[in-house]
Scaffold this active site. Structure first.
Site, PDB file in Angstrom:
ATOM      1  N   HIS A  76       1.213  15.856   6.962  1.00 30.32           N
ATOM      2  CA  HIS A  76       2.227  14.952   7.531  1.00 30.32           C
ATOM      3  C   HIS A  76       3.426  14.811   6.611  1.00 30.32           C
ATOM      4  O   HIS A  76       3.330  14.957   5.389  1.00 30.32           O
ATOM      5  CB  HIS A  76       1.623  13.587   7.887  1.00 30.32           C
ATOM      6  CG  HIS A  76       1.115  12.774   6.741  1.00 30.32           C
ATOM      7  ND1 HIS A  76       1.919  11.947   5.998  1.00 30.32           N
ATOM      8  CD2 HIS A  76      -0.138  12.619   6.240  1.00 30.32           C
ATOM      9  CE1 HIS A  76       1.192  11.313   5.093  1.00 30.32           C
ATOM     10  NE2 HIS A  76      -0.057  11.711   5.204  1.00 30.32           N
ATOM     11  N   ASP A  78       5.613  12.023   6.473  1.00 26.92           N
ATOM     12  CA  ASP A  78       6.026  10.687   6.049  1.00 26.92           C
ATOM     13  C   ASP A  78       5.253  10.220   4.822  1.00 26.92           C
ATOM     14  O   ASP A  78       4.161  10.703   4.524  1.00 26.92           O
ATOM     15  CB  ASP A  78       5.870   9.677   7.190  1.00 26.92           C
ATOM     16  CG  ASP A  78       4.446   9.589   7.724  1.00 26.92           C
ATOM     17  OD1 ASP A  78       3.791  10.645   7.830  1.00 26.92           O
ATOM     18  OD2 ASP A  78       3.995   8.470   8.063  1.00 26.92           O
ATOM     19  N   ASP A 107       0.821  12.145  -1.263  1.00 26.00           N
ATOM     20  CA  ASP A 107       0.261  11.859   0.058  1.00 26.00           C
ATOM     21  C   ASP A 107       1.428  11.822   1.041  1.00 26.00           C
ATOM     22  O   ASP A 107       2.097  10.810   1.167  1.00 26.00           O
ATOM     23  CB  ASP A 107      -0.471  10.521   0.028  1.00 26.00           C
ATOM     24  CG  ASP A 107      -1.051  10.118   1.367  1.00 26.00           C
ATOM     25  OD1 ASP A 107      -1.097  10.951   2.284  1.00 26.00           O
ATOM     26  OD2 ASP A 107      -1.466   8.949   1.490  1.00 26.00           O
ATOM     27  N   GLU A 140       2.241   9.597  10.386  1.00 24.79           N
ATOM     28  CA  GLU A 140       0.789   9.560  10.170  1.00 24.79           C
ATOM     29  C   GLU A 140       0.385   8.246   9.528  1.00 24.79           C
ATOM     30  O   GLU A 140      -0.697   7.712   9.810  1.00 24.79           O
ATOM     31  CB  GLU A 140       0.370  10.740   9.285  1.00 24.79           C
ATOM     32  CG  GLU A 140      -1.139  10.918   9.151  1.00 24.79           C
ATOM     33  CD  GLU A 140      -1.775  10.053   8.073  1.00 24.79           C
ATOM     34  OE1 GLU A 140      -3.012   9.897   8.106  1.00 24.79           O
ATOM     35  OE2 GLU A 140      -1.040   9.524   7.196  1.00 24.79           O
ATOM     36  N   HIS A 345      -0.850   5.515  -2.178  1.00 24.33           N
ATOM     37  CA  HIS A 345      -0.261   4.269  -1.685  1.00 24.33           C
ATOM     38  C   HIS A 345       0.008   3.280  -2.818  1.00 24.33           C
ATOM     39  O   HIS A 345       0.069   2.071  -2.590  1.00 24.33           O
ATOM     40  CB  HIS A 345      -1.137   3.617  -0.617  1.00 24.33           C
ATOM     41  CG  HIS A 345      -1.278   4.424   0.636  1.00 24.33           C
ATOM     42  ND1 HIS A 345      -1.750   3.896   1.819  1.00 24.33           N
ATOM     43  CD2 HIS A 345      -1.011   5.720   0.905  1.00 24.33           C
ATOM     44  CE1 HIS A 345      -1.763   4.821   2.749  1.00 24.33           C
ATOM     45  NE2 HIS A 345      -1.322   5.955   2.212  1.00 24.33           N
TER      46      HIS A 345
END
Length: 369
Positions: A76, A78, A107, A140, A345
């Site tokens: 993905h 984003d 990520d 995503e 994250h």
């Protein structure tokens, strides 16, 4: 065989592009240009318009000259916030981090770069391979908004390798839960807190009591729950007439997820009615569970390639959602491959040169298998 310097430079270049969910335009355009330079024409769909973003999913099909079933490779575009102004810092020990003020974005840019390097190796060395389909998705991170809205009539693959898992390359998640999100609004009655508090119905007190009663954490095997946000009130001298809680439930068993949301609603309703209030609630299953057993060809191929590379080939369940959840709903059997992203994250997210290189080698070997 992969080009380590190119892998590092590609990661640095993609990390430098802002790509929050709903605004992946810069990454998408760079991907189009990169793929075109190695002879692959990619097509962007209209999913951005449908979900309110600036960018669609990017799809391509690569004919490798071998008559065999196609395989989908996916990542993905984003990244989560904070992500504006990202930069990749390569340290002397081979660790790659952000500057500490943003996420790194490995990520899932580690997955993007691994797939690109695998494709580049195939093209540069004229290696025959089965047909490869590519899907670089948007949104995503917001429960798979791009993959769930993709037009699956375009897709021929029944097998998918989703390069979007944390941890060292050589392992993969083969199952993931359904994810249900909910919002409950507690409705009370406002009154002056100093002169006539007894005339009010304190919505925050009802919400607060409910939060203490709603099970959170690992509430039973294969089920987790959380209340993540609570808000309400207008001023210190007003009995609050409204409060809201927002939460989620994850479960590998769809029946369990329904049981648990009914329990949450019952608790909230009882707490509101106890003080003369009421509730309004809404909930939805954002992501549906999937499981790809070890005896499937998808997993067997992964384990075979990992064995040849001296990697573990371990498969395991994860409580995280990914595009693989959406693919499974459309008959595409997938696993989520680890790409060497760590502390995802968070602003201390990192990867390493060695892990990126291994992830790219794994992508290449799966493509030519």
């Amino acid at each position: 065989m992969v080009n380590q310097n190119r892998i590092i430079e590609n990661l640095k270049a993609f990390v430098a592009l802002d790509s929050p969910s709903l605004n992946e335009r810069l990454v998408c355009d760079k991907l189009k240009d990169y793929l075109k330079a190695i002879g692959i024409e990619a097509v962007e769909d209209n999913v951005g318009e449908i979900i309110g973003g600036t960018t669609g999913n990017l799809y391509a099909c690569v004919d490798g000259g071998i008559d065999a079933e196609p395989v989908l490779f996916s990542a993905h575009m984003d990244t989560v916030e904070p992500s504006h102004g990202k930069t990749a810092v390569v340290h002397e020990d081979g660790t790659i981090t952000s500057d500490g003020t943003t996420v790194l974005g490995s990520d899932d840019l580690a997955g993007v770069v691994a797939i690109l390097e695998g494709l580049t190796q195939l093209k540069e060395n004229n290696i025959p391979h089965r047909p490869i389909e590519l899907l670089f998705s948007v949104c995503e991170e917001t429960h798979g908004g791009g993959a769930s809205t993709f037009d699956y009539s375009k897709l021929k693959s029944k097998v998918a390798y989703v390069f979007d898992m944390d941890g060292a390359p050589g392992s993969a998640a083969s199952s993931a839960p359904s994810i249900l999100t909910y919002k409950v609004k507690f409705i009370g009655k406002s009154a002056h807190a100093g002169f006539e508090a007894e005339k009010g119905i304190h919505a925050i007190k009802a919400a607060a009591k409910a939060v203490t009663l709603i099970p959170c954490g690992n509430i039973e095997e294969g089920v987790t729950a959380n209340v993540g946000v609570i808000s309400g009130g207008k001023a210190t001298n007003i009995v609050p007439d409204c409060a809201e809680i927002t939460g989620e439930i994850r479960s590998f068993n769809p029946d369990k997820i329904e049981d648990k949301i009914n329990e949450v609603i019952s608790i909230c309703k009882a707490c509101a009615e106890e003080i003369g209030g009421s509730i309004e609630e809404k909930h939805s299953v954002e992501v549906h569970a999937f499981a790809t057993p070890d005896e499937t060809e998808t997993v067997k191929r992964f384990k075979k390639v990992c064995g040849e590379m001296g990697l573990s080939g371990e498969t395991y369940p994860t409580f995280g959602g990914s595009d693989a959840n959406a693919y499974a709903q459309h008959g595409v059997e997938g696993i989520v491959v680890a790409t060497g992203m760590n502390n995802c994250h968070a602003c201390n997210e990192y990867t390493t040169v060695d892990e990126l290189t291994t992830a790219a080698e794994l992508a290449f070997n799966l493509m030519k298998e």
